[in-house]
Scaffold this active site. Structure first.
Site, PDB file in Angstrom:
ATOM      1  N   GLN A  86     -16.329 -16.005  -6.363  1.00  0.00           N
ATOM      2  CA  GLN A  86     -16.052 -16.725  -5.120  1.00  0.00           C
ATOM      3  C   GLN A  86     -14.674 -16.204  -4.723  1.00  0.00           C
ATOM      4  O   GLN A  86     -13.665 -16.560  -5.340  1.00  0.00           O
ATOM      5  CB  GLN A  86     -16.071 -18.235  -5.380  1.00  0.00           C
ATOM      6  N   SER A 128      -6.534  -9.661  -9.077  1.00  0.00           N
ATOM      7  CA  SER A 128      -6.125  -9.771  -7.674  1.00  0.00           C
ATOM      8  C   SER A 128      -4.622  -9.967  -7.543  1.00  0.00           C
ATOM      9  O   SER A 128      -3.988 -10.600  -8.400  1.00  0.00           O
ATOM     10  CB  SER A 128      -6.845 -10.974  -7.059  1.00  0.00           C
ATOM     11  N   GLU A 130      -3.447 -12.013  -5.680  1.00  0.00           N
ATOM     12  CA  GLU A 130      -3.263 -13.465  -5.566  1.00  0.00           C
ATOM     13  C   GLU A 130      -2.722 -14.055  -6.871  1.00  0.00           C
ATOM     14  O   GLU A 130      -2.199 -15.159  -6.882  1.00  0.00           O
ATOM     15  CB  GLU A 130      -4.592 -14.143  -5.216  1.00  0.00           C
ATOM     16  N   TYR A 152      -8.339 -20.198  -6.568  1.00  0.00           N
ATOM     17  CA  TYR A 152      -8.832 -18.820  -6.708  1.00  0.00           C
ATOM     18  C   TYR A 152      -7.865 -17.994  -7.560  1.00  0.00           C
ATOM     19  O   TYR A 152      -8.265 -17.312  -8.501  1.00  0.00           O
ATOM     20  CB  TYR A 152      -8.990 -18.178  -5.316  1.00  0.00           C
TER      21      TYR A 152
HETATM   22  O1  G4F Z   1      -7.746 -12.373   4.646  1.00  0.00           O
HETATM   23  P1  G4F Z   1      -7.342 -13.502   3.798  1.00  0.00           P
HETATM   24  O2  G4F Z   1      -8.259 -14.678   3.755  1.00  0.00           O
HETATM   25  O3  G4F Z   1      -7.084 -12.881   2.364  1.00  0.00           O
HETATM   26  P2  G4F Z   1      -6.236 -13.384   1.087  1.00  0.00           P
HETATM   27  O4  G4F Z   1      -6.136 -14.862   1.047  1.00  0.00           O
HETATM   28  O5  G4F Z   1      -4.960 -12.631   1.075  1.00  0.00           O
HETATM   29  O6  G4F Z   1      -7.168 -12.925  -0.122  1.00  0.00           O
HETATM   30  C1  G4F Z   1      -7.856 -11.682  -0.127  1.00  0.00           C
HETATM   31  O7  G4F Z   1      -7.110 -10.722  -0.818  1.00  0.00           O
HETATM   32  C2  G4F Z   1      -6.923 -10.985  -2.219  1.00  0.00           C
HETATM   33  C3  G4F Z   1      -6.122  -9.828  -2.810  1.00  0.00           C
HETATM   34  O8  G4F Z   1      -4.777 -10.188  -2.774  1.00  0.00           O
HETATM   35  C4  G4F Z   1      -8.268 -11.119  -2.902  1.00  0.00           C
HETATM   36  F1  G4F Z   1      -8.091 -11.370  -4.207  1.00  0.00           F
HETATM   37  C5  G4F Z   1      -9.047 -12.231  -2.244  1.00  0.00           C
HETATM   38  O9  G4F Z   1     -10.334 -12.340  -2.834  1.00  0.00           O
HETATM   39  C6  G4F Z   1      -9.214 -11.914  -0.772  1.00  0.00           C
HETATM   40  O10 G4F Z   1      -9.976 -10.729  -0.669  1.00  0.00           O
HETATM   41  O11 G4F Z   1      -5.905 -14.048   4.252  1.00  0.00           O
HETATM   42  C7  G4F Z   1      -4.809 -13.171   4.397  1.00  0.00           C
HETATM   43  C8  G4F Z   1      -3.638 -13.928   5.002  1.00  0.00           C
HETATM   44  C9  G4F Z   1      -3.310 -15.266   4.319  1.00  0.00           C
HETATM   45  O12 G4F Z   1      -1.927 -15.367   4.173  1.00  0.00           O
HETATM   46  C10 G4F Z   1      -3.813 -16.306   5.286  1.00  0.00           C
HETATM   47  O13 G4F Z   1      -3.098 -17.549   5.244  1.00  0.00           O
HETATM   48  O14 G4F Z   1      -3.965 -14.261   6.339  1.00  0.00           O
HETATM   49  C11 G4F Z   1      -3.566 -15.599   6.589  1.00  0.00           C
HETATM   50  N1  G4F Z   1      -4.361 -16.133   7.716  1.00  0.00           N
HETATM   51  C12 G4F Z   1      -3.824 -16.558   8.888  1.00  0.00           C
HETATM   52  N2  G4F Z   1      -4.807 -17.033   9.677  1.00  0.00           N
HETATM   53  C13 G4F Z   1      -5.688 -16.318   7.728  1.00  0.00           C
HETATM   54  C14 G4F Z   1      -5.974 -16.893   8.970  1.00  0.00           C
HETATM   55  N3  G4F Z   1      -6.651 -16.027   6.831  1.00  0.00           N
HETATM   56  C15 G4F Z   1      -7.938 -16.311   7.166  1.00  0.00           C
HETATM   57  N4  G4F Z   1      -8.914 -15.988   6.283  1.00  0.00           N
HETATM   58  N5  G4F Z   1      -8.264 -16.890   8.377  1.00  0.00           N
HETATM   59  C16 G4F Z   1      -7.319 -17.198   9.302  1.00  0.00           C
HETATM   60  O15 G4F Z   1      -7.624 -17.732  10.358  1.00  0.00           O
END
Ligand code: G4F
Length: 337
Positions: A86, A128, A130, A152
């Site tokens: 997940q 990751s 993360e 996660y």
């Molecule tokens: O694209 P994200 O959801 O990726 P996140 O949380 O960095 O995690 C991804 O990368 C990790 C590797 O470091 C993986 F392990 C993990 O499985 C996944 O692939 O969010 C990226 C950033 C965050 O800081 C989030 O708060 O974008 C910011 N964000 C701002 N607005 C948003 C949004 N993220 C999402 N998903 N949706 C938004 O509307």
């Protein structure tokens, strides 16, 4: 004799790129998929539809040790890439229990089954960035302490520790990649990059008027998934197991990603992006930047795409996708953002 690899999470972005990469190198590729996926191939196999006649899929669940044991008992695997998880951080805050169960137990079941049946199989764990969470130093390397900020991230630290423990306790070839964010045209629509590029394309074609996002100031080290799966394979070819950070070494804000993506179609992101509290996380990972010098030195790994190329490629892909009418459908089946 060709090598035989098992990929968990083969239907995902990384799994599909890795399957392509291994097939191109002459591997016999097997994938572990949930039974629901086998029963609903049209919707679940979009990323691997073009590979289906060249790979072997087996039904198993990461929640069921017997189902994993059965698959592993039937084939002599040389390499196992454990990518299934997940993986959406925001969802892990909504349902931390499921994330923990799937990610931690799933990894433990894979390791335990291999130890019992195929102790010589080389094992890759998808760690990751993360795991670094509230970062203690910048850039982050293999020696940076972990401080995860989400269920996660915690589950990935546990998986990383389990993998290292099987290496140290049982002498198995178990390696972890600590991968920073990696994206591409096959990225799920819930992740911020694809959410941005798909909405830019919909705005361009008059199908949307705004883009609602959370924290625009979060910084990420973004690369192309196609580059990152090459590193996974290289890790399992070494003489000794080890852990590697895989990253571009550049960090950009979500805002910068928006600026470039909207710029691709001649628009200013400020006219369309609306910040929305719903997309903020209870605890944010503010800033990530990776130091992949060890991977570059030991694996001779180099990324082929840079940030600007990645954004351009994803926008161009989504423009084509929307013009074919595929985005609305795909976004609906992906569920909520
Ligand atoms: O694209 P994200 O959801 O990726 P996140 O949380 O960095 O995690 C991804 O990368 C990790 C590797 O470091 C993986 F392990 C993990 O499985 C996944 O692939 O969010 C990226 C950033 C965050 O800081 C989030 O708060 O974008 C910011 N964000 C701002 N607005 C948003 C949004 N993220 C999402 N998903 N949706 C938004 O509307």
């Amino acid at each position: 004799m060709s090598k035989r690899a098992l990929i968990t999470g083969i239907t995902g972005q990384d799994g599909s790129y890795l399957a392509e990469h291994l097939l191109a190198m002459g591997y016999e590729v097997h994938g572990l998929v949930r039974r629901v996926a086998l029963e609903d191939p049209e919707r679940r196999f979009t990323r691997i539809a073009h590979l289906l006649d060249r790979i072997q899929l087996h039904a198993a669940s990461l929640e069921s040790y017997p189902s994993i044991f059965q698959v592993v008992s039937h084939h002599e695997f040389d390499e196992c890439y454990h990518l299934a998880a997940q993986s959406f951080v925001a969802e892990s805050f909504s349902d931390g229990f499921s994330t923990m169960n799937t990610n931690i137990n799933g990894t433990h079941y894979m390791l335990a089954a291999l130890r019992e049946l195929r102790p010589a199989c080389h094992f890759y764990f998808a760690g990751s960035s993360e795991m670094f969470g509230k970062v203690r130093e910048a850039p982050q390397s293999e020696t940076t302490p972990f401080h995860p900020r989400s269920p996660y991230g915690i589950s990935k630290v546990a998986g990383f520790d389990l993998t290292r423990n099987y290496r140290e306790a049982y002498g198995m070839f178990c390696s972890s990649g600590i991968l920073f964010n990696h994206e591409g045209p096959r990225r799920g629509f819930e992740f911020v990059t694809r959410k941005i590029t798909s909405t830019v394309a919909r705005i361009h074609y008059g199908q949307a008027t705004e883009l609602r996002l959370g924290n625009l100031d979060a910084k990420r080290d973004w690369g192309h998934a196609e580059d990152y799966v090459r590193a996974m394979h290289l890790m399992l070819q070494l003489e000794e197991p080890d852990d590697f950070v895989i990253a571009s070494g550049e960090s950009h804000t979500v805002r910068e990603f928006c600026e470039l993506a909207f710029g691709e179609v001649g628009l200013n992101y400020r006219d369309y992006v609306v910040t929305d509290e719903r997309f903020y996380r209870p605890a944010e990972v503010e800033s990530l930047i990776g130091d992949s010098s060890k991977a570059r030195r030991v694996l001779n790994w180099r990324p082929r795409y840079d940030f600007a190329q990645l954004v351009k490629l994803m926008v161009q892909n989504d423009l084509e996708f929307v013009s074919r009418g595929s985005v609305g459908l795909a976004r609906r089946s992906a569920g909520p953002d």
